[in-house]
Scaffold this active site. Structure first.
Site, short mmCIF file in Angstrom:
data_model
loop_
_atom_site.label_atom_id
_atom_site.label_comp_id
_atom_site.label_asym_id
_atom_site.label_seq_id
_atom_site.Cartn_x
_atom_site.Cartn_y
_atom_site.Cartn_z
N GLU A 40 0.83 -1.21 0.00
CA GLU A 40 0.00 0.00 0.00
C GLU A 40 0.86 1.26 0.00
OE1 GLU A 40 -2.62 1.65 0.00
OE2 GLU A 40 -4.36 0.43 0.48
N ARG A 129 -7.51 2.51 12.69
CA ARG A 129 -6.08 2.59 12.35
C ARG A 129 -5.85 3.57 11.21
NH1 ARG A 129 -5.22 0.27 7.25
NH2 ARG A 129 -6.37 -1.63 6.80
N ASN A 131 -4.58 4.89 7.58
CA ASN A 131 -4.62 4.33 6.23
C ASN A 131 -3.83 5.28 5.32
OD1 ASN A 131 -5.43 2.04 4.77
ND2 ASN A 131 -7.11 3.14 3.83
N GLU A 149 -11.61 -3.32 10.46
CA GLU A 149 -12.13 -4.12 9.35
C GLU A 149 -11.81 -5.58 9.67
OE1 GLU A 149 -9.79 -3.73 5.78
OE2 GLU A 149 -11.58 -3.35 4.58
N ASN A 183 -8.96 7.10 1.98
CA ASN A 183 -8.04 6.54 1.01
C ASN A 183 -7.41 7.61 0.12
OD1 ASN A 183 -6.96 3.93 0.82
ND2 ASN A 183 -9.02 3.06 0.81
N ASP A 237 -9.58 3.03 -4.38
CA ASP A 237 -8.69 2.95 -3.21
C ASP A 237 -7.67 4.10 -3.29
OD1 ASP A 237 -6.76 2.08 -1.29
OD2 ASP A 237 -7.53 0.07 -1.42
C1 BGC Z 1 -7.30 -0.50 3.22
C2 BGC Z 1 -7.97 -1.84 3.30
C3 BGC Z 1 -9.34 -1.75 2.68
C4 BGC Z 1 -9.23 -1.18 1.30
C5 BGC Z 1 -10.55 -0.97 0.64
C6 BGC Z 1 -7.28 -0.05 1.82
O1 BGC Z 1 -6.65 1.20 1.72
O2 BGC Z 1 -5.99 -0.56 3.76
O3 BGC Z 1 -8.02 -2.27 4.63
O4 BGC Z 1 -9.97 -3.00 2.62
O5 BGC Z 1 -8.57 0.04 1.33
O6 BGC Z 1 -10.40 -0.40 -0.63
CA CA Z 2 -5.28 2.57 0.32
#
Ligand code: BGC
Ligand code: CA
Length: 349
Positions: A40, A129, A131, A149, A183, A237
């Site tokens: 990620e 948490r 992201n 999640e 995101n 995302d």
């Molecule tokens: C998160 C995941 C999540 C996903 C959904 C990611 O950025 O880290 O936990 O399931 O996004 O698109």
């Molecule tokens: Ca992401």
């Protein structure tokens, strides 16, 4: 109504396990790394040609040195996302860690410094948490959180998008709340628009952005995956933006990255990848013309893992006919023990 022109780049799909396409068959998708659980938040440091990314749940920060061609990682004590180098010291990395913003000094060769916690996030949501996150042009850190999640799904409405600066470490500024899964983030070339994704909404939204004050306003939806279900599936995302202000949006559960015209929301291209859960992308390489794309295997069934052996890898896509702009670095600390921001030092054991 504007007509949507879609170029489905089906030719670029490498068959599972086979070598990448010959260089004449552009664009080409190359597998750059071995898979991890959940890659990620790629970031590119154009000063030293370094690609950073994280393996969130394992607390791993990866550093790919483009010039040397080597990959190294460190493991931090917690879930980690994103990783962004500092403006004043390329080896000073600012990371999101569980529910905090932290700093660690690491040059990819020596042992890393201890992790220094700079700011606490989301104190009211102890199972949430960090992201995705990015730095803006002024070096402010925009970092988001998401609710827990698990096998039963996501705890809703526990995500927050923060703006963290040197001056608000004791009480980071809440920009958007509540959200679900904070995101993708991107700014346009003129630096007066901010694009943002809360994944379960299916949408990319746009705000007017004031770089001087860091304020966002005038929210509007620019793109909605739900309006394109004949061509794409999954949730938006991570994302990045190219030199023409087109957005490149990773589709988690959609096996592709898409190119979207940020001025009118037209879906311009679909680039399939050999992994269902595509998590994010960043432009890199010395000429910023390689699109590095991260993927995940954490949510796949055993059968899907067999079908998608490369899921969890980082891919490099070349020949897309466009390139990115250098992204920004965080400007919070000058060095790991810099006290000038008044940050409270709390070393993790
Ligand atoms: C998160 C995941 C999540 C996903 C959904 C990611 O950025 O880290 O936990 O399931 O996004 O698109
Ligand atoms: Ca992401």
């Amino acid at each position: 109504m504007a007509t949507t022109v879609i170029a489905l780049l089906a030719l670029v799909v490498p068959i599972w396990g086979l070598p990448p396409l010959a260089p004449t068959q552009y664009p080409g998708v190359y597998q750059l790394t071995e898979p991890v659980d959940h890659a990620e938040c790629p970031s590119w440091d154009y000063r030293n040609n370094i690609l950073y990314y994280v393996n969130i749940h394992e607390g791993q920060v990866y550093r790919y040195d483009y010039d040397q061609g080597n990959l190294a990682y460190i493991t931090l004590d917690g879930e980690v996302a994103p990783v962004i180098p500092s403006s004043r010291d390329p080896n000073l990395l600012i990371v999101g860690l569980d529910r905090s913003v932290a700093a660690v000094e690491w040059d990819g060769v020596s042992d890393p410094s201890e992790t220094r916690i700079l700011a606490a996030l989301a104190p009211d949501f102890p199972t949430s948490r960090v992201n995705d996150g990015k730095a803006d042009k002024q070096g402010r850190l925009w970092i988001g959180t998401m609710g827990y999640e698990g096998p039963d799904g996501l705890t809703p409405d526990e995500g927050i998008l923060y703006q963290v600066t040197c001056n608000n470490l004791d009480s980071p500024l809440i920009e958007i709340a509540p959200i679900n899964i904070s995101n993708g983030l991107a700014w346009n070339a003129a630096n007066d628009k901010f694009f943002y994704i809360d994944t379960p909404s299916g949408q990319v939204v746009q705000y007017s952005y004031n770089d001087e004050t860091g304020e966002i306003s005038d929210r509007k939806v620019v793109f909605d995956v739900n309006n394109h279900t004949e061509h794409i599936v999954g949730g938006p995302d991570g994302m990045t933006i190219d030199e023409d202000d087109n957005l490149w949006v990773a589709l988690y559960g959609g096996g592709a990255i898409i190119k979207v015209d940020s001025s009118n929301g037209d879906l311009l291209e679909i680039v399939p990848l050999p992994a269902l859960d595509v998590t994010s992308a960043i432009w890199g390489g010395p000429d910023l013309d390689i699109l590095y794309v991260t993927t995940s295997r954490v949510s796949l069934t055993d059968e899907q893992k067999l079908e998608q052996p490369a899921a969890g890898a980082v891919f490099a896509i070349v020949g897309l006919g466009t390139k990115g702009r250098p992204t920004f670095e965080v400007d919070i600390l000058g060095s790991i023990d810099d006290e000038s921001c008044g940050a409270k030092i709390a070393l993790r054991s």
